[in-house]
Motif scaffolding. Structure first.
Motif, PDB file in Angstrom:
ATOM      1  N   ASP A   6       0.893  -1.173  -0.076  1.00  0.00           N
ATOM      2  CA  ASP A   6       0.009   0.026  -0.298  1.00  0.00           C
ATOM      3  C   ASP A   6       0.968   1.190  -0.003  1.00  0.00           C
ATOM      4  O   ASP A   6       1.262   1.786   0.890  1.00  0.00           O
ATOM      5  N   LYS A  82      -9.321   2.104  -9.657  1.00  0.00           N
ATOM      6  CA  LYS A  82      -9.883   2.139  -8.110  1.00  0.00           C
ATOM      7  C   LYS A  82     -11.081   3.210  -8.283  1.00  0.00           C
ATOM      8  O   LYS A  82     -10.719   4.403  -8.671  1.00  0.00           O
ATOM      9  N   ARG A 131      -9.547   1.811   9.221  1.00  0.00           N
ATOM     10  CA  ARG A 131     -10.545   3.137   9.623  1.00  0.00           C
ATOM     11  C   ARG A 131     -11.861   2.591  10.272  1.00  0.00           C
ATOM     12  O   ARG A 131     -12.344   3.610  11.044  1.00  0.00           O
TER      13      ARG A 131
HETATM   14  C1  E4P Z   1      -5.743   1.082   0.018  1.00  0.00           C
HETATM   15  O1  E4P Z   1      -6.225   0.565  -1.079  1.00  0.00           O
HETATM   16  C2  E4P Z   1      -6.375   1.914   0.529  1.00  0.00           C
HETATM   17  O2  E4P Z   1      -6.278   3.048  -0.049  1.00  0.00           O
HETATM   18  C3  E4P Z   1      -5.546   2.237   2.006  1.00  0.00           C
HETATM   19  O3  E4P Z   1      -5.344   0.752   2.439  1.00  0.00           O
HETATM   20  C4  E4P Z   1      -5.905   2.994   2.935  1.00  0.00           C
HETATM   21  O4  E4P Z   1      -5.155   3.086   4.120  1.00  0.00           O
HETATM   22  P1  E4P Z   1      -5.401   4.102   5.171  1.00  0.00           P
HETATM   23  O5  E4P Z   1      -6.807   3.967   5.954  1.00  0.00           O
HETATM   24  O6  E4P Z   1      -4.322   3.609   6.272  1.00  0.00           O
HETATM   25  O7  E4P Z   1      -5.249   5.482   4.657  1.00  0.00           O
END
Ligand code: E4P
Length: 213
Positions: A6, A82, A131
């Protein structure tokens, strides 16, 4: 299980790809902004290392998203577009499915959103576990629920565990049978480590030094 990095940092991708375990990369606008580099060039460079690089649309209306999806998918065959989990995003996913453009539906936070994205034809869905954890919910419980729903149907859509924050998220993703986990560089670097491995190597080396050669 596929492991993605990521990141929008090409050096990190090159380093982890050399381990022989990397199946893809996920980027998002925040990660790209952090690196401050040309987005298209970054994506193209990453495509040299892995067969799947998620590049996110920034339009919010379906027409704009579809236009960006067509452009980005043209950059390289390894690009996965995406698309955010909105009604406009669903229309875009269906359009991309029709056109043969691979997609990753991002910002998934519920089973209902996961089912809608799969029905619209997303190649991958990305539920954000970290999150959810941040709000006091249990992110990995959502992954378990989505995989349970998937066990009843023949959705070809892969479940990618996103927003991972620690090695235990990856352990849980693997034991639940998630198809993919995307992992920040700092977390990825922790995965090969175990104190007993270090202690074992030291003991073997110490004993080897005593062997008459
Ligand atoms: C991956 O596709 C996401 O954009 C990413 O894992 C988000 O991670 P974060 O919540 O730490 O920003």
């Amino acid at each position: 299980m596929k492991l993605f990095l990521d990141t929008a940092n090409v050096d990190q991708v090159a380093e982890i790809a050399a381990w022989g375990v990397l199946d893809g990369v996920t980027t998002n606008p925040s990660l790209v902004a952090k690196e401050g580099k040309d987005f298209k060039k970054t994506v193209l460079k990453m495509c040299e290392y892995v067969p799947s690089v998620s590049a996110q649309v920034t339009a919010t209306d379906a027409d704009g998203m579809k236009k960006q999806a067509v452009e980005m998918s043209d950059w390289h065959t390894h690009v996965i577009v995406k698309v955010p989990m909105t009604v406009e995003g669903l229309k875009t996913l269906a359009f991309c499915k029709e056109k043969g453009i691979r997609t990753n539906c991002t910002l998934v936070f519920s089973v209902n959103q996961a089912v809608l994205a799969a029905k619209a034809g997303a190649t991958i869905i990305s539920p954000f576990v970290g999150r959810l954890d941040d709000t006091g919910e249990n992110g990995m419980a959502l992954i378990a629920q989505i995989l349970q729903a998937w066990s009843h149907y023949a959705f070809p859509t892969e479940v990618l565990v996103a927003s991972t924050r620690n090695p235990d998220h990856i352990t849980q993703a693997a034991t639940l049978g998630a198809h993919i986990a995307t992992i920040p560089y700092e977390v990825m670097k922790k995965l090969p480590l175990h104190p007993l491995t270090d202690a074992g190597i030291k003991k073997f080396m110490d004993d080897w030094a005593k062997v008459r050669k």
